[in-house]
Every structure is written in C-alpha cells, then in structure tokens.
Design a protein around this motif. Structure first.
Motif, short mmCIF file in Angstrom:
data_model
loop_
_atom_site.label_atom_id
_atom_site.label_comp_id
_atom_site.label_asym_id
_atom_site.label_seq_id
_atom_site.Cartn_x
_atom_site.Cartn_y
_atom_site.Cartn_z
N SER A 242 29.46 48.86 43.70
CA SER A 242 28.90 50.04 43.80
C SER A 242 27.54 50.24 43.07
CB SER A 242 29.83 51.13 43.03
OG SER A 242 29.91 50.96 41.57
N PRO A 243 26.80 51.24 43.54
CA PRO A 243 25.41 51.23 42.71
C PRO A 243 25.71 51.65 41.11
CG PRO A 243 25.52 52.60 44.82
CD PRO A 243 26.71 52.08 44.49
N ARG A 244 24.78 51.25 40.32
CA ARG A 244 25.26 51.68 38.77
C ARG A 244 24.46 53.00 38.59
NH1 ARG A 244 26.52 47.34 35.89
NH2 ARG A 244 26.20 45.30 36.87
N ARG A 245 25.23 53.52 37.28
CA ARG A 245 24.47 54.94 36.86
C ARG A 245 24.68 56.04 37.84
NH1 ARG A 245 21.20 50.79 35.31
NH2 ARG A 245 19.92 51.20 36.98
N ASN A 246 25.89 56.29 38.57
CA ASN A 246 26.09 57.16 39.11
C ASN A 246 27.57 57.74 39.33
OD1 ASN A 246 26.96 55.70 41.46
ND2 ASN A 246 25.14 55.97 42.49
N ALA A 247 28.22 58.59 40.06
CA ALA A 247 29.39 58.89 40.27
C ALA A 247 30.34 57.84 40.94
CB ALA A 247 29.63 60.23 40.97
N ARG A 253 34.90 51.87 38.51
CA ARG A 253 35.30 51.38 37.26
C ARG A 253 36.99 51.93 37.06
NH1 ARG A 253 32.06 48.95 33.71
NH2 ARG A 253 29.87 48.92 34.21
N LYS A 254 37.05 53.28 37.45
CA LYS A 254 38.31 53.69 37.51
C LYS A 254 39.61 53.21 38.30
CE LYS A 254 41.19 57.18 35.52
NZ LYS A 254 41.14 57.36 34.18
N LEU A 255 38.70 52.99 39.73
CA LEU A 255 39.91 52.16 40.38
C LEU A 255 39.93 50.70 39.73
CD1 LEU A 255 41.36 51.72 43.16
CD2 LEU A 255 39.00 51.18 44.28
N ASN A 256 39.05 49.99 39.43
CA ASN A 256 39.19 48.66 38.95
C ASN A 256 40.12 48.72 37.61
OD1 ASN A 256 38.31 45.75 38.67
ND2 ASN A 256 37.82 46.66 36.70
N THR A 257 40.09 49.66 37.06
CA THR A 257 41.26 49.81 35.92
C THR A 257 42.54 50.04 36.49
OG1 THR A 257 39.84 50.87 34.44
CG2 THR A 257 41.89 50.93 33.78
N LYS A 258 42.73 50.89 37.62
CA LYS A 258 44.23 50.90 38.11
C LYS A 258 44.87 49.58 38.80
CE LYS A 258 43.70 55.75 39.26
NZ LYS A 258 44.88 56.38 38.39
N ILE A 259 43.88 48.87 39.48
CA ILE A 259 44.16 47.74 39.91
C ILE A 259 44.82 46.67 38.89
CG2 ILE A 259 43.58 45.86 41.46
CD1 ILE A 259 41.81 47.80 43.22
N ARG A 260 43.79 46.45 37.88
CA ARG A 260 44.22 45.51 36.83
C ARG A 260 45.36 45.96 35.98
NH1 ARG A 260 40.14 42.05 35.20
NH2 ARG A 260 38.37 42.04 36.14
N ARG A 286 40.02 38.19 50.93
CA ARG A 286 40.01 39.44 50.45
C ARG A 286 38.74 40.36 51.00
NH1 ARG A 286 39.47 38.72 44.29
NH2 ARG A 286 39.11 41.03 44.22
N PRO A 287 39.10 41.80 51.26
CA PRO A 287 38.25 42.56 51.76
C PRO A 287 37.13 43.15 50.74
CG PRO A 287 40.09 43.85 51.44
CD PRO A 287 40.50 42.11 51.13
N VAL A 288 35.97 43.58 51.09
CA VAL A 288 35.08 44.17 50.19
C VAL A 288 35.01 45.57 50.10
CG1 VAL A 288 32.68 44.33 49.49
CG2 VAL A 288 33.70 42.12 50.50
N LEU A 289 35.29 46.50 49.23
CA LEU A 289 35.32 47.72 49.12
C LEU A 289 33.66 48.16 48.61
CD1 LEU A 289 36.60 50.68 49.55
CD2 LEU A 289 37.51 50.24 47.39
N VAL A 290 33.06 48.76 49.33
CA VAL A 290 32.06 49.53 48.79
C VAL A 290 31.81 50.84 48.53
CG1 VAL A 290 29.27 49.72 49.32
CG2 VAL A 290 30.40 47.61 50.19
N ILE A 291 31.62 51.45 47.43
CA ILE A 291 31.75 52.72 47.26
C ILE A 291 30.33 53.22 46.81
CG2 ILE A 291 32.61 54.45 45.54
CD1 ILE A 291 34.99 52.42 44.78
N LEU A 292 30.06 54.48 47.54
CA LEU A 292 28.70 54.98 47.63
C LEU A 292 28.40 56.51 47.10
CD1 LEU A 292 27.19 53.27 50.75
CD2 LEU A 292 26.85 52.33 48.42
N ASP A 293 27.72 56.82 46.58
CA ASP A 293 27.42 58.15 46.20
C ASP A 293 26.76 58.93 47.14
OD1 ASP A 293 25.92 60.61 44.93
OD2 ASP A 293 26.82 59.78 43.13
#
Length: 378
Positions: A242-247, A253-260, A286-293
């Motif tokens: 994902s890009p930095r410094r936005n939603a 980060r929240k999704l990464n925490t849930k998976i971990r 493994r696939p790549v999940l791209v999250i964009l604002d």
C-alpha cells in the motif's frame, strides 16, 4: 467457538470460492457436493453414493441475504436441500422435525432472537453460522441465554464463516457495510432491521473534517475485517502492499495485524484458516494484495468506461447481479439474473459496447434459423 472455512484453492475466482463456502454451509457445514451432483442424487435412486438429501430451513438477515443472493438462486437452494428460506425477524411457524441453518450477522438483536427460537423449540436442531466472527461478549450472552433456558442440546454447531463480502462478478468483490447501532425496540410485526442502509460512505468517513478519531478507527477496522474474510476465503496469506501516509496504509497495517495474530494462534492450536499446500507464509505461490486510497483515482467514480457492464450498471437498475428493466407500456418491471452461468454476459461484460452490439447481431443470426427449424418440426 469454532471457525469454519472450506477452501478449494483449485477454484479460479473468489466468486467460486465463496460459492463453495456457502454450499458447504448449506450442507450442514460438510464438504459441499456440486449442485449438479445433488441433482443426480435426487434422480438416481439406484446409484446414490452421496447419501440421502437432508431437507432443512435457512434463516437469514438482510446482510446475509445479500451475500447469498449474489451467487446462488432459489433453485440452487432447492438443489442442496433448502426447502424454505426466511428472515430471522419474521413470524415463522414451528417445524420441530426439520433442522435449521442460521446464517446471520453477529448482533445482540440476532442473538436474542436465536435464543427465543431455541426456547420455543421451533426446529429439530440449530446450526448457527455467523457471517463474520462472533465477539466474545455476544458468545457469552448466547451461552448465558441458552443456559438459562436449558436449550443447549438443540445446538449442533456455532461457527464463524468469514463471508462478510459480496462477489457480484468473478473479477469484483465488495465489503459489507458496517452493522448499524442496535435499535432500542425490535421491529414491529416481525419486520427485519435493515442492516445494509448506512448514511455515510467509507470515503466520507475517512476524509470529512468532522469525522472523529473513533469513527475513523471503527471504519478502518471494518474494512480490515472484511478484507480478512476475503483473504481467508481465498485460503492464502498474501503479500500486502500500500502507499504510505494515508488510509490505505492504516488498513494494510490493521489487516497485517489480524493475519499475524491468527498465524501466531495457529502455531499454538494447530488450527489454521489458510491452506497448508503452499498458501502459508513460506509458500512461493502467495498472491499480492494491493490496497489503494480512493484519492489516487477519483475520475473512475464519475467517468466509467464504455463497457457493457458499466453501461448496464449506470443506465438500468442493477443490484447483486440482477438487472431490472421497466416496461412503460405495461407499467411493469422485469428482472434478469446476470451471472457467470450466462454465457453471453460472461463473454461480453467487459467488452466495449459497439463490439457487444456486433455480438448481439451474430447471436441473433444463429438463433433465428434454430427457432425456424424447431417451429417447422412441430
């Protein structure tokens, strides 16, 4: 609290994977037979290897009704033994010799209604499936109500399904909106609480100056939880970018925490929601999940491409894979299902409209002689 997820990684699309999970749910959370094999089982009494069909009742709320309606039709429900599907908060007759599948959202109102049904002995057995994880507080509330009424023997299963999204097409999914606040009074005359109506969109919540920090955190958690359901249904742990410094970064980060957190818990319990054949953290496929604002591409919200799917969505009344066309002369409306099983839609949905017009002429040229032959034969 058990976690249920039957994942078939060979399925090529998220829509197929979600359909498989729903069929498993409707098969009393057993591995799902295909709809075609169910039809053969019903008609081939002499060679029935799948066992007799278990007829059952399906209870839904507004959110889960839309999840189901996107990929399955009434005939599909009949094929897997569902003889009746009704709303949770409607007035329902008792069917004490029929098992019931509850596929609902984890809300206090729904939990209390389920407890009422258990106490009334409406069904032979209760298979409880929640579209997203049931919070511990609500699980304890359910346990307390069941213990008070002494109805625990009627409950066969309580499962989290991780299906809080809809897949209108093989290439598209959309997360379910947030569950609104529980009303102070239940709906009169058995009416269903509308869980799908929200006043604020995600874009507004995440960008409006008046939005509070608590509202932003709640929205980020909703999006991350929905994406976690998508990832679980896919059955593979993705690389998240994902890009930095936005939603988008907050969601990532929240999704990464849930998976971990889930993977750490899986190492202790030995139970995981993800596939073991190359879908884990060390898997090469493994696939790549791209999250964009949304701010990265505002134009697409107001200027759609000239494709068949876009034009139908913009010009006609389309929802959950069903398009409604008005007939002014008859003052009526007709509805048509546009699914991947419709070969013309599957072939042309993403094509430019001029090309689709040529395809229509080509199909008509084939259709007219076939009709003429049938008419002549009769």
């Amino acid at each position: 609290m058990a976690h249920q997820k039957t994942t078939t990684t060979q399925a090529s699309t998220l829509q197929q994977l979600q359909t498989n999970s729903l069929l498993s749910l409707l098969n009393l959370n057993a591995p799902p037979p295909t709809i075609a094999s169910e039809k053969n089982a019903l008609t081939s009494l002499g060679n029935n290897t799948t066992g007799p069909t278990v007829w059952k009742v399906l209870i839904l709320d507004n959110r889960t009704k839309d999840v189901l309606a996107t990929v399955l039709r009434v005939q599909d429900l009949r094929d897997v033994g569902v003889t009746l599907h009704v709303q949770l908060h409607s007035s329902r007759p008792a069917l004490p010799d029929v098992p019931a599948i509850y596929f609902v959202s984890p809300t206090l109102t729904n939990i209390r209604r389920i407890a009422e049904d258990l106490n009334s002995g409406l069904y032979e057995s209760f298979h409880l499936s929640f579209v997203e994880p049931l919070p511990r507080s609500l699980l304890e509330e359910l346990a307390s109500l069941v213990a008070r009424d002494g109805t625990s023997e009627a409950i066969e299963q309580v499962l989290d399904q991780y299906l809080s999204f809809v897949t209108p097409s093989p290439q598209l999914f959309s997360l379910l909106p947030n569950i609104p606040a529980t009303p102070s009074q239940p709906p009169a005359q058995g009416g269903e609480v509308s869980n799908l109506t929200t006043d604020l969109t995600s874009y507004y919540v995440l960008n409006a100056p008046s939005t509070t920090e608590q509202m932003i955190e709640a929205e980020i958690d909703r999006i991350a939880s929905g994406l976690f359901s998508v990832v679980v249904t896919w059955g593979q742990v993705p690389y998240i970018r994902s890009p930095r410094r936005n939603a988008a970064e907050m969601v990532a980060r929240k999704l990464n925490t849930k998976i971990r957190d889930h993977l750490l818990n899986a190492t202790r319990t030995g139970k995981t929601l993800f596939a073991a054949d190359g879908g884990g953290v060390g898997g090469l496929g493994r696939p790549v999940l791209v999250i964009l604002d949304r701010n990265i591409d505002l134009v697409s919200m107001i200027a759609h491409g000239w494709t068949y799917q876009s034009l139908i969505h913009d010009c006609l009344e389309m929802k959950l894979g069903r398009v409604t066309v008005a007939e002014p002369q008859k003052k009526t409306k007709k509805s048509y299902d546009l699914t991947s099983s419709d070969y013309f839609w599957a072939k042309n949905a993403a094509n430019p409209f001029p090309q689709v017009a040529e395809e229509i002429d080509s199909e008509l040229a084939k259709y007219v002689p076939e009709v003429a032959v049938l008419t002549y034969d009769h």
